[in-house]
Design a protein around this motif. Structure first.
Motif, PDB file in Angstrom:
ATOM      1  N   ASP A   1     119.086  35.841  43.947  1.00  0.00           N
ATOM      2  CA  ASP A   1     117.766  35.878  44.212  1.00  0.00           C
ATOM      3  C   ASP A   1     117.184  37.433  43.833  1.00  0.00           C
ATOM      4  O   ASP A   1     116.247  37.450  43.066  1.00  0.00           O
ATOM      5  CB  ASP A   1     117.524  35.254  45.699  1.00  0.00           C
ATOM      6  CG  ASP A   1     115.755  35.670  45.555  1.00  0.00           C
ATOM      7  OD1 ASP A   1     114.918  35.247  44.907  1.00  0.00           O
ATOM      8  OD2 ASP A   1     115.601  36.298  46.778  1.00  0.00           O
TER       9      ASP A   1
ATOM     10  N   SER B   1     113.756  25.068  45.150  1.00  0.00           N
ATOM     11  CA  SER B   1     114.154  25.981  44.072  1.00  0.00           C
ATOM     12  C   SER B   1     114.565  27.275  44.529  1.00  0.00           C
ATOM     13  O   SER B   1     113.809  27.972  45.387  1.00  0.00           O
ATOM     14  CB  SER B   1     113.639  25.849  42.905  1.00  0.00           C
ATOM     15  OG  SER B   1     112.170  26.247  42.848  1.00  0.00           O
ATOM     16  N   LYS B   2     115.217  28.321  43.607  1.00  0.00           N
ATOM     17  CA  LYS B   2     115.295  29.721  43.926  1.00  0.00           C
ATOM     18  C   LYS B   2     114.889  30.274  42.422  1.00  0.00           C
ATOM     19  O   LYS B   2     115.173  29.681  41.398  1.00  0.00           O
ATOM     20  CB  LYS B   2     116.392  30.187  44.409  1.00  0.00           C
ATOM     21  CG  LYS B   2     116.637  30.140  45.890  1.00  0.00           C
ATOM     22  CD  LYS B   2     117.875  30.842  46.293  1.00  0.00           C
ATOM     23  CE  LYS B   2     117.691  30.744  47.918  1.00  0.00           C
ATOM     24  NZ  LYS B   2     118.824  31.553  48.465  1.00  0.00           N
ATOM     25  N   PRO B   3     114.382  31.447  42.304  1.00  0.00           N
ATOM     26  CA  PRO B   3     113.855  31.906  41.003  1.00  0.00           C
ATOM     27  C   PRO B   3     115.124  32.522  40.291  1.00  0.00           C
ATOM     28  O   PRO B   3     115.418  33.629  39.957  1.00  0.00           O
ATOM     29  CB  PRO B   3     112.965  32.995  41.549  1.00  0.00           C
ATOM     30  CG  PRO B   3     113.476  33.556  42.702  1.00  0.00           C
ATOM     31  CD  PRO B   3     113.817  32.308  43.330  1.00  0.00           C
TER      32      PRO B   3
ATOM     33  N   THR C   1     111.354  35.730  39.180  1.00  0.00           N
ATOM     34  CA  THR C   1     110.018  35.317  39.926  1.00  0.00           C
ATOM     35  C   THR C   1     109.035  35.022  38.949  1.00  0.00           C
ATOM     36  O   THR C   1     108.319  33.871  39.410  1.00  0.00           O
ATOM     37  CB  THR C   1     110.025  36.101  41.161  1.00  0.00           C
ATOM     38  OG1 THR C   1     111.128  36.561  41.898  1.00  0.00           O
ATOM     39  CG2 THR C   1     108.801  35.686  42.024  1.00  0.00           C
TER      40      THR C   1
ATOM     41  N   ALA D   1     109.511  31.594  37.621  1.00  0.00           N
ATOM     42  CA  ALA D   1     109.461  30.608  38.556  1.00  0.00           C
ATOM     43  C   ALA D   1     108.099  30.383  39.187  1.00  0.00           C
ATOM     44  O   ALA D   1     107.809  29.166  39.727  1.00  0.00           O
ATOM     45  CB  ALA D   1     110.535  31.105  39.790  1.00  0.00           C
TER      46      ALA D   1
ATOM     47  N   LEU E   1     109.568  26.736  46.271  1.00  0.00           N
ATOM     48  CA  LEU E   1     110.195  27.885  46.108  1.00  0.00           C
ATOM     49  C   LEU E   1     110.598  28.662  47.136  1.00  0.00           C
ATOM     50  O   LEU E   1     109.611  28.972  47.882  1.00  0.00           O
ATOM     51  CB  LEU E   1     109.252  28.679  44.896  1.00  0.00           C
ATOM     52  CG  LEU E   1     109.968  29.993  44.312  1.00  0.00           C
ATOM     53  CD1 LEU E   1     111.170  29.536  43.342  1.00  0.00           C
ATOM     54  CD2 LEU E   1     108.864  30.900  43.536  1.00  0.00           C
TER      55      LEU E   1
END
Length: 459
Positions: free
Chosen positions: A117, A204-206, A210, A213, A224
């Protein structure tokens, strides 16, 4: 909706619990204080056979309480009112992978979640600054319009198998058995459909940054997750994109992994950008947790706080609320602290000073957008169990809808001042007039007798 949650992971100094015990406890206590829906966030690293067993455990535990997602949820999720007395699951959708490869990489994926992340956001920040140099200077969020209070526990999965132990145990910092068998190898890229169909909110993760996302993704409702550092970084670079994202999707912010003693970060940056789910380590205490208590005293302490309209509105040119913008004062709050009482009933005569009555003073903080932040304090009243201050403080507010009034009483000491009570109140819920304000201990538990006499006046 803003969300609070009891954040637990293997890097913190807390004891893991079995998944069955966690689910059973949630079922027993989920709706004691409020009928509104409860979200369970699962972080899993499971093989298809284990996913099926978890699905069976969840459905057998909750029964009709469990919310099964519908196709229309992709466009618009049901309101909190429509989901009363329901349990809702949120997790990353199971990935379509080759199981044998996934087996060897489980440990790395789990431990690298936050690093990934941070890295993706760092890379994105560099790209964004390079191309936009001017920009460098009690619960479930069922709707993008609400802040919610939620409890989260990354739990141990117990008694789900009887074969050999896998790296999954190391991932969660617990010991349990994983049923990884030949059948799973043959399944290859298949996943357990019964598990996938239970996930109402896809997390979800970026991984690609970011900025990317936060873009709109029509027809694909999502949640997110950002670490506190990623949020701070994103807020400084493209805060407007965060606000736009939270007008339609769910944003969850969690503490950084180095908070091994279960401390908390300041939640206001997340809230003022519209983040619905802000994770808290509930086993600690401190100002951040007191802010959470104050925020969710709103709306009858039901676990849901409706977002201010300005966080949902867009201008004619798609402009949105900017927490860093200079705004005019909307209203001014005058706070008068008259006196305090009750300490002699809730504390021993020698709790504060062994040989004399206590020396109390009150600190009054205003938390909110940067323009509204302020700190005041009364004089010290010496040798008196019932101090009388009669002092008034003025707080001009540009965004009163997001302001929190923090009140802390301390007993003056030459070496170190002693804690004597605290409370946090949402300014939006204050009613003008003279009020008796109960105080709480460091954990947020109300004292039986300790109170302040105060007056609130808006001008």
């Amino acid at each position: 909706m803003f969300c609070v949650y009891n954040y637990h992971e293997n890097r913190t100094l807390t004891t893991p619990v079995t998944l069955h015990k966690c689910l059973t406890s949630i079922k027993e206590h989920a709706f004691v204080k409020s009928p509104y829906p409860v979200i369970i966030t699962l972080e899993d690293h499971l093989t298809p056979s284990l996913q099926a067993k978890v699905a069976e455990m969840v459905t057998s535990t909750f029964g009709d309480m469990l919310y099964f997602p519908k196709p229309t949820d992709k466009d618009e999720f049901p309101s909190p009112d429509a989901l009363k007395h329901h349990i809702i699951l949120s997790s990353k959708p199971p990935k379509v992978k080759n199981v044998s490869k996934e087996r060897s990489s489980m440990d790395k994926e789990s431990s690298d979640d936050e690093l990934e992340d941070q890295k993706s956001n760092s890379d994105e920040d560099e790209r964004y600054i390079a191309s936009n140099k001017c920009c460098a200077s009690d619960r479930f969020c069922a709707s993008e319009r609400y802040f919610a209070s939620e409890r989260y526990c990354a739990s141990e999965i117990d008694n789900v198998s009887s074969s050999t132990s896998q790296p999954l145990a190391q991932i969660l910092g617990v010991e349990y058995e994983v049923d990884y068998n030949i059948e799973d190898e043959k399944l290859g890229q298949q996943i357990a459909p019964e598990y996938k169909h239970l996930i109402a909110i896809h997390a979800s993760k970026p991984k690609n940054g970011t900025k990317r996302a936060l873009t709109d993704d029509p027809g694909n409702a999502k949640r997110l997750s950002l670490s506190e550092q990623a949020l701070e970084r994103a807020a400084s670079l493209y805060g407007a994109d965060i606000v736009r994202f939270t007008q339609k999707y769910i944003l969850r912010v969690f503490p950084k992994g180095t908070r091994v003693t279960s401390t908390n970060f300041r939640p206001l940056t997340a809230w003022m950008h519209g983040a619905q789910m802000v994770a808290f380590n509930m086993q600690g205490y401190g100002r951040s947790l007191w802010m959470m208590h104050g925020m969710f005293r709103s709306n009858g302490a039901c676990g849901y706080v409706r977002k201010p309209e300005f966080l949902m509105d867009k201008g004619p040119n798609d402009e949105v609320f900017d927490p860093k913008a200079t705004l005019p004062v909307k209203k001014t709050l005058k706070v008068k602290v008259y006196m305090g009482d009750g300490w002699r009933l809730d504390f021993s005569q020698t709790h504060f000073d062994a040989f004399s009555p206590p020396d109390f003073y009150t600190k009054v903080y205003m938390a909110g957008v940067s323009a509204d932040v302020a700190k005041k304090r009364t004089k010290v009243i010496g040798d008196d169990w019932t101090p009388i201050w009669n002092e008034e403080f003025t707080f001009p507010l540009t965004v009163p809808e997001l302001a929190l009034l923090e009140i802390v009483v301390q007993e003056y000491d030459v070496d170190r001042d002693d804690f004597a009570g605290q409370t946090c109140l949402p300014v939006s819920e204050l009613r003008p007039g003279i009020r008796v304000v109960p105080l709480h201990n460091k954990k947020g538990e109300k004292y039986k007798s300790v109170k302040l006499l105060m007056r609130f006046l808006f001008v």
